[in-house]
Motif scaffolding. Structure first.
Motif, PDB file in Angstrom:
ATOM      1  N   VAL A  69      -7.994   1.428   5.266  1.00  0.00           N
ATOM      2  CA  VAL A  69      -6.678   1.920   5.676  1.00  0.00           C
ATOM      3  C   VAL A  69      -6.793   3.337   6.230  1.00  0.00           C
ATOM      4  O   VAL A  69      -6.116   3.703   7.199  1.00  0.00           O
ATOM      5  CB  VAL A  69      -5.688   1.866   4.490  1.00  0.00           C
ATOM      6  CG1 VAL A  69      -4.370   2.551   4.851  1.00  0.00           C
ATOM      7  CG2 VAL A  69      -5.428   0.423   4.089  1.00  0.00           C
ATOM      8  N   LYS A  70      -7.671   4.130   5.639  1.00  0.00           N
ATOM      9  CA  LYS A  70      -7.896   5.485   6.144  1.00  0.00           C
ATOM     10  C   LYS A  70      -8.393   5.445   7.585  1.00  0.00           C
ATOM     11  O   LYS A  70      -7.959   6.243   8.435  1.00  0.00           O
ATOM     12  CB  LYS A  70      -8.904   6.219   5.251  1.00  0.00           C
ATOM     13  CG  LYS A  70      -9.151   7.654   5.666  1.00  0.00           C
ATOM     14  CD  LYS A  70     -10.148   8.336   4.720  1.00  0.00           C
ATOM     15  CE  LYS A  70     -10.412   9.777   5.139  1.00  0.00           C
ATOM     16  NZ  LYS A  70     -11.409  10.433   4.231  1.00  0.00           N
ATOM     17  N   LYS A  81     -10.255  -1.936  -4.599  1.00  0.00           N
ATOM     18  CA  LYS A  81      -9.115  -1.146  -4.137  1.00  0.00           C
ATOM     19  C   LYS A  81      -9.576   0.053  -3.317  1.00  0.00           C
ATOM     20  O   LYS A  81      -8.948   0.424  -2.316  1.00  0.00           O
ATOM     21  CB  LYS A  81      -8.285  -0.680  -5.332  1.00  0.00           C
ATOM     22  CG  LYS A  81      -7.537  -1.792  -6.042  1.00  0.00           C
ATOM     23  CD  LYS A  81      -6.699  -1.222  -7.181  1.00  0.00           C
ATOM     24  CE  LYS A  81      -5.910  -2.297  -7.891  1.00  0.00           C
ATOM     25  NZ  LYS A  81      -5.056  -1.747  -8.969  1.00  0.00           N
ATOM     26  N   GLU A  82     -10.675   0.659  -3.738  1.00  0.00           N
ATOM     27  CA  GLU A  82     -11.215   1.791  -2.977  1.00  0.00           C
ATOM     28  C   GLU A  82     -11.682   1.339  -1.594  1.00  0.00           C
ATOM     29  O   GLU A  82     -11.554   2.081  -0.612  1.00  0.00           O
ATOM     30  CB  GLU A  82     -12.367   2.428  -3.759  1.00  0.00           C
ATOM     31  CG  GLU A  82     -11.899   3.177  -5.009  1.00  0.00           C
ATOM     32  CD  GLU A  82     -13.059   3.674  -5.855  1.00  0.00           C
ATOM     33  OE1 GLU A  82     -14.209   3.223  -5.601  1.00  0.00           O
ATOM     34  OE2 GLU A  82     -12.830   4.482  -6.773  1.00  0.00           O
ATOM     35  N   ASN A 113      -1.064   6.732   0.342  1.00  0.00           N
ATOM     36  CA  ASN A 113      -2.491   7.056   0.311  1.00  0.00           C
ATOM     37  C   ASN A 113      -3.370   5.842   0.581  1.00  0.00           C
ATOM     38  O   ASN A 113      -4.597   5.924   0.469  1.00  0.00           O
ATOM     39  CB  ASN A 113      -2.855   7.667  -1.046  1.00  0.00           C
ATOM     40  CG  ASN A 113      -2.147   8.991  -1.285  1.00  0.00           C
ATOM     41  OD1 ASN A 113      -2.102   9.838  -0.395  1.00  0.00           O
ATOM     42  ND2 ASN A 113      -1.584   9.158  -2.476  1.00  0.00           N
ATOM     43  N   GLY A 114      -2.748   4.698   0.897  1.00  0.00           N
ATOM     44  CA  GLY A 114      -3.524   3.496   1.149  1.00  0.00           C
ATOM     45  C   GLY A 114      -4.006   2.810  -0.105  1.00  0.00           C
ATOM     46  O   GLY A 114      -4.897   1.953  -0.043  1.00  0.00           O
ATOM     47  N   TRP A 115      -3.403   3.155  -1.255  1.00  0.00           N
ATOM     48  CA  TRP A 115      -3.832   2.563  -2.526  1.00  0.00           C
ATOM     49  C   TRP A 115      -3.002   1.317  -2.813  1.00  0.00           C
ATOM     50  O   TRP A 115      -1.789   1.314  -2.673  1.00  0.00           O
ATOM     51  CB  TRP A 115      -3.671   3.562  -3.666  1.00  0.00           C
ATOM     52  CG  TRP A 115      -4.320   3.110  -4.950  1.00  0.00           C
ATOM     53  CD1 TRP A 115      -3.705   2.647  -6.070  1.00  0.00           C
ATOM     54  CD2 TRP A 115      -5.732   3.072  -5.232  1.00  0.00           C
ATOM     55  NE1 TRP A 115      -4.632   2.324  -7.032  1.00  0.00           N
ATOM     56  CE2 TRP A 115      -5.879   2.570  -6.545  1.00  0.00           C
ATOM     57  CE3 TRP A 115      -6.878   3.400  -4.495  1.00  0.00           C
ATOM     58  CZ2 TRP A 115      -7.128   2.394  -7.143  1.00  0.00           C
ATOM     59  CZ3 TRP A 115      -8.124   3.219  -5.095  1.00  0.00           C
ATOM     60  CH2 TRP A 115      -8.236   2.735  -6.396  1.00  0.00           C
ATOM     61  N   GLN A 116      -3.692   0.239  -3.195  1.00  0.00           N
ATOM     62  CA  GLN A 116      -3.002  -1.026  -3.452  1.00  0.00           C
ATOM     63  C   GLN A 116      -2.067  -0.923  -4.649  1.00  0.00           C
ATOM     64  O   GLN A 116      -2.440  -0.470  -5.717  1.00  0.00           O
ATOM     65  CB  GLN A 116      -4.025  -2.144  -3.698  1.00  0.00           C
ATOM     66  CG  GLN A 116      -3.395  -3.482  -4.107  1.00  0.00           C
ATOM     67  CD  GLN A 116      -4.411  -4.561  -4.325  1.00  0.00           C
ATOM     68  OE1 GLN A 116      -5.018  -5.048  -3.378  1.00  0.00           O
ATOM     69  NE2 GLN A 116      -4.636  -4.954  -5.583  1.00  0.00           N
ATOM     70  N   GLU A 147      -0.671  -6.079   5.144  1.00  0.00           N
ATOM     71  CA  GLU A 147      -0.482  -6.162   3.693  1.00  0.00           C
ATOM     72  C   GLU A 147      -0.098  -7.572   3.241  1.00  0.00           C
ATOM     73  O   GLU A 147       0.381  -8.384   4.012  1.00  0.00           O
ATOM     74  CB  GLU A 147       0.611  -5.179   3.252  1.00  0.00           C
ATOM     75  CG  GLU A 147       0.272  -3.724   3.478  1.00  0.00           C
ATOM     76  CD  GLU A 147       1.414  -2.798   3.070  1.00  0.00           C
ATOM     77  OE1 GLU A 147       2.326  -3.241   2.347  1.00  0.00           O
ATOM     78  OE2 GLU A 147       1.401  -1.630   3.493  1.00  0.00           O
ATOM     79  N   GLN A 199      -8.655   1.058   0.537  1.00  0.00           N
ATOM     80  CA  GLN A 199      -8.200   2.405   0.876  1.00  0.00           C
ATOM     81  C   GLN A 199      -9.054   3.016   1.984  1.00  0.00           C
ATOM     82  O   GLN A 199      -8.523   3.683   2.892  1.00  0.00           O
ATOM     83  CB  GLN A 199      -8.234   3.294  -0.367  1.00  0.00           C
ATOM     84  CG  GLN A 199      -7.615   4.662  -0.166  1.00  0.00           C
ATOM     85  CD  GLN A 199      -7.635   5.485  -1.440  1.00  0.00           C
ATOM     86  OE1 GLN A 199      -8.639   5.519  -2.162  1.00  0.00           O
ATOM     87  NE2 GLN A 199      -6.524   6.150  -1.738  1.00  0.00           N
ATOM     88  N   SER A 200     -10.363   2.778   1.937  1.00  0.00           N
ATOM     89  CA  SER A 200     -11.245   3.342   2.967  1.00  0.00           C
ATOM     90  C   SER A 200     -10.956   2.735   4.331  1.00  0.00           C
ATOM     91  O   SER A 200     -11.006   3.430   5.358  1.00  0.00           O
ATOM     92  CB  SER A 200     -12.715   3.120   2.583  1.00  0.00           C
ATOM     93  OG  SER A 200     -13.062   1.748   2.641  1.00  0.00           O
ATOM     94  N   LEU A 257       0.848  -1.188   0.000  1.00  0.00           N
ATOM     95  CA  LEU A 257       0.000   0.000   0.000  1.00  0.00           C
ATOM     96  C   LEU A 257       0.880   1.232   0.000  1.00  0.00           C
ATOM     97  O   LEU A 257       1.879   1.301   0.723  1.00  0.00           O
ATOM     98  CB  LEU A 257      -0.912   0.012   1.230  1.00  0.00           C
ATOM     99  CG  LEU A 257      -1.827  -1.200   1.410  1.00  0.00           C
ATOM    100  CD1 LEU A 257      -2.651  -1.060   2.681  1.00  0.00           C
ATOM    101  CD2 LEU A 257      -2.734  -1.392   0.201  1.00  0.00           C
TER     102      LEU A 257
END
Length: 710
Positions: free
Chosen positions: A549-550, A542-543, A157-160, A565, A546-547, A154
């Motif tokens: 991880v946020k 993926k979103e 920004n927490g994006w894979q 991860e 990310q949510s 990640l």
């Protein structure tokens, strides 16, 4: 030096047979030779032994008195391979001369052989392991993915992010299959645009053989050399060529080795082309017409469908099918339209795509879903294929998935079972009475064992979190925080699986403000460990990652919600063995089975799940917790809200109180009672030995016994 050489030879033999990966004492043996190196090579004993110096082997063997342990492990493997006193030796004798050919697009045997992505592959790996333990003559057929699935990381920004590593075949527990002339065996498939070739590798899985096809050979074009590089990558053309290799190429590899299976087991529709190749070959050998041979091949074919969602079944344009199967179609003396009709629900509709599941259903006489509910869903989904019968009469049954117990049970828990169930409990695991003795285990002893596993998980998570932060060059303050995440005394909930949107990973965190109060309760805190990958092309998945991880990075949850991860079998093993609760909240009825919860059961972890997949037939009110009552609303958003409400209500009113209510000895007696209920009612039923035995009795033996023209 001679003694040292013999020890090394025995270790190499152990490393080359994947039997070691479900033998805790052999794993310990490798680890104790050099714990750091064992970690660095991702628990791969082949690479481990290549990097272990002879001097170090000699020194450690002397220091740890390992000589006798190595000899003992080697003898156990030899005895296992030569054992003729197995369930299969008595109950599956017809398969000895002509075994089962088990086709699967992926096999999850161990993290050191990365040719799997998730549940389908791990299920296939567990199937092979239990077939070996039971002595079932079975050969697996798959593809050797040189780059595997993908490694997940990640970004800030927490994006894979996906990365692919090229596997060195010299460091894998595989070897080339040789043809009669002593050269590496090569298979060839003619297509309209040229010949596709692949070499064949073999892996030993206990007493079971796994054949893997590899297109990375000089005789292929550059595009075709990368055909088997990645699992579930590429477009429709890449996919159909992979499936051509798996089905047609896999069967040709068997025949090249003079192996003539009596049963074709298609684990999902990816390998359905094997039936067409079998028809072609038998027509050539017998001179019989297509219709008669089709009946013979259908009689010997077992098909397991895993996908309860229509969009999840592979479909190809007819032109692409003709390009790759045209030569086989001509050999079968079928017209273009008749051939395409084999893969269509409505055979005469030229606009319908060619569906691999339809082909598999039409060319098999034994078809099943992977749970009772999934059988119902599958009959409803494919009823149009059988317009002359009622939905209930659609010929798709069910065999509920199970998990390979010795792979997934923690060594500490296995020791507890050895003590109270008897050391031979693994051979008796499939009998309900074996687990009656669970009640004899002292509550404190069971609780203590699970607390040890929980501490092990927390140490693992902390180490992974620190490593993740270092890779992103995060400040020292973050490293210190990650080194102290999770409270060993807090209720710990695990959620780990593929991040498809229907699995609703974020459902429990939907109401953030309310969850803050629950998570950060001074007297009854809870914490979450998330893990999982989204398909590289799945932006919504993926979103979702990310949510989550946020939320993990929100100060209010900083030590109570974590995302680990690069989910793989190693991460899965730690999670199912160490969390208190296994959360599963798919949108019913889209979870075909969900075997991760079955792995959790073996380690005293309680399931907290929607009544879908295996849990719909497993939950009895006392052996875990349920979300909802098994009803589904027609509007997904309404169902999501109802399930969220039920989840939070059950969590706060049942799960949390049950975990935190302690007696004078500090033991949660009600919680432990549920754990024992889960062991007693579930462990005997939802294991891979029972599953494979069901396949033998209900599918393999009838399929093998009904042959006539071969």
């Amino acid at each position: 030096m001679v003694g040292q050489s013999k020890l090394l030879d025995k270790l190499k033999d152990l490393a080359r047979n994947l039997w070691w990966c479900w033998q805790a004492n052999v794993i310990d043996l490798f680890r104790e030779l050099d714990p750091t190196l064992w970690h660095d090579v991702d628990h791969n004993p082949v690479e481990f032994l290549k990097r272990l110096s002879p001097e170090q082997l000699e020194r450690r063997a002397a220091e740890m008195a390992l000589d006798s342990r190595i000899d003992y492990a080697f003898r156990r493997l030899s005895e296992y391979l030569q054992d003729t006193d197995s369930w299969g030796a008595i109950n599956a004798t017809i398969l000895r001369a002509r075994p089962v050919a088990y086709f699967s697009a992926e096999f999850g045997l161990h993290e050191s052989l990365p040719i799997y992505s998730g549940g389908l592959g791990v299920l296939a790996g567990d199937h092979l392991k239990s077939a070996s333990d039971l002595g079932i003559p079975l050969i697996g057929i798959g593809l050797l993915y040189n780059q595997g699935y993908f490694r997940q990381s990640l970004d800030a920004n927490g994006w894979q992010q996906e990365s692919y590593l090229n596997a060195d075949t010299e460091l894998l527990p595989i070897e080339n299959v040789l043809a009669a002339d002593g050269k590496p065996l090569m298979i060839a498939i003619e297509t309209a645009t040229g010949v596709l070739r692949a070499r064949v590798w073999r892996a030993e899985v206990g007493r079971t053989l796994l054949l893997l096809l590899d297109s990375n050979v000089p005789e292929n074009s550059e595009d075709d050399r990368t055909l088997t590089a990645r699992l579930y990558g590429g477009d429709a053309r890449v996919r159909i060529r992979q499936e051509l290799l798996l089905g047609v190429g896999g069967l040709r590899a068997l025949h090249a080795l003079n192996i003539h299976p009596s049963v074709l087991h298609l684990n999902e529709g990816h390998s359905a082309f094997a039936t067409l190749e079998m028809i072609r070959k038998l027509m050539e050998e017998t001179g019989l017409p297509f219709g008669e041979v089709l009946r013979e091949v259908a009689q010997m074919t077992v098909f397991t469908t895993h996908t309860p969602v229509a969009a999840g079944h592979d479909r190809f344009p007819s032109q692409l099918v003709e390009e790759h199967l045209g030569k086989i179609r001509e050999a079968m003396h079928l017209s273009y339209d008749d051939f395409m009709g084999l893969g269509r629900v409505y055979a005469n509709d030229p606009n319908e795509l060619f569906c691999m599941t339809v082909l598999a259903l039409k060319l098999s006489r034994y078809a099943n879903g992977v749970s009772s509910l999934h059988g119902v869903v599958s009959r409803r989904m494919w009823h149009p294929l059988y317009p002359n019968v009622t939905e209930e009469q659609v010929p798709i049954g069910h065999i509920t998935n199970g998990v390979h117990v010795k792979t997934w049970v923690a060594p500490q828990m296995a020791m507890l079972f050895n003590k109270h169930l008897g050391v031979d409990w693994p051979k008796r695991q499939r009998y309900a009475e074996t687990w009656d003795a669970i009640d004899e285990i002292d509550d404190a002893e069971l609780w203590e064992t699970q607390q040890v596993l929980k501490a092990r998980l927390i140490n693992f998570v902390r180490s992974r979190m620190v490593a993740q932060a270092k890779r992103r060059n995060e400040p020292d303050a973050n490293l210190e925080r990650f080194a102290d995440v999770l409270d060993p005394n807090a209720l710990t909930i695990g959620f780990a699986r593929r991040f498809a949107t229907y699995k609703r990973a974020g459902l429990v965190l939907q109401d953030i403000d309310r969850m803050v109060d629950i998570v950060r309760s001074a007297e009854r805190p809870i914490q979450f460990v998330f893990a999982g990958k989204a398909h590289p092309e799945d932006r919504m998945g993926k979103e979702l990652i990310q949510s989550i991880v946020k939320i993990c990075r929100d100060e209010r949850f900083a030590r109570n919600v974590v995302f680990v991860e690069d989910y793989d079998m190693n991460v899965a093993r730690h999670l199912v063995q160490g969390v208190d609760v296994w959360l599963n909240n798919p949108r019913r009825p889209q979870e075909a089975s969900g075997t991760s919860g079955e792995k959790a059961v073996l380690n005293g972890t309680l399931n907290f799940s929607v009544l879908d997949g295996w849990w719909a037939e497993a939950y009895d009110g006392t052996n875990g917790f349920a979300i909802g009552i098994g009803r589904t609303h027609a509007v997904p958003s309404v169902q999501d809200e109802r399930d969220h409400s039920s989840l939070i209500e059950t969590l706060t009113n049942q799960v949390v109180p049950s975990f935190y209510e302690r007696d004078a000895a500090g033991l949660p007696r009600k919680w432990i009672a549920r754990q024992k209920d889960a062991f007693r009612t579930l462990a005997w039923k939802f294991n891979a030995d029972r599953m494979v035995m069901d396949y033998v009795r209900r599918s393999y033996l009838p399929a093998a016994g009904g042959l006539s023209c071969q």
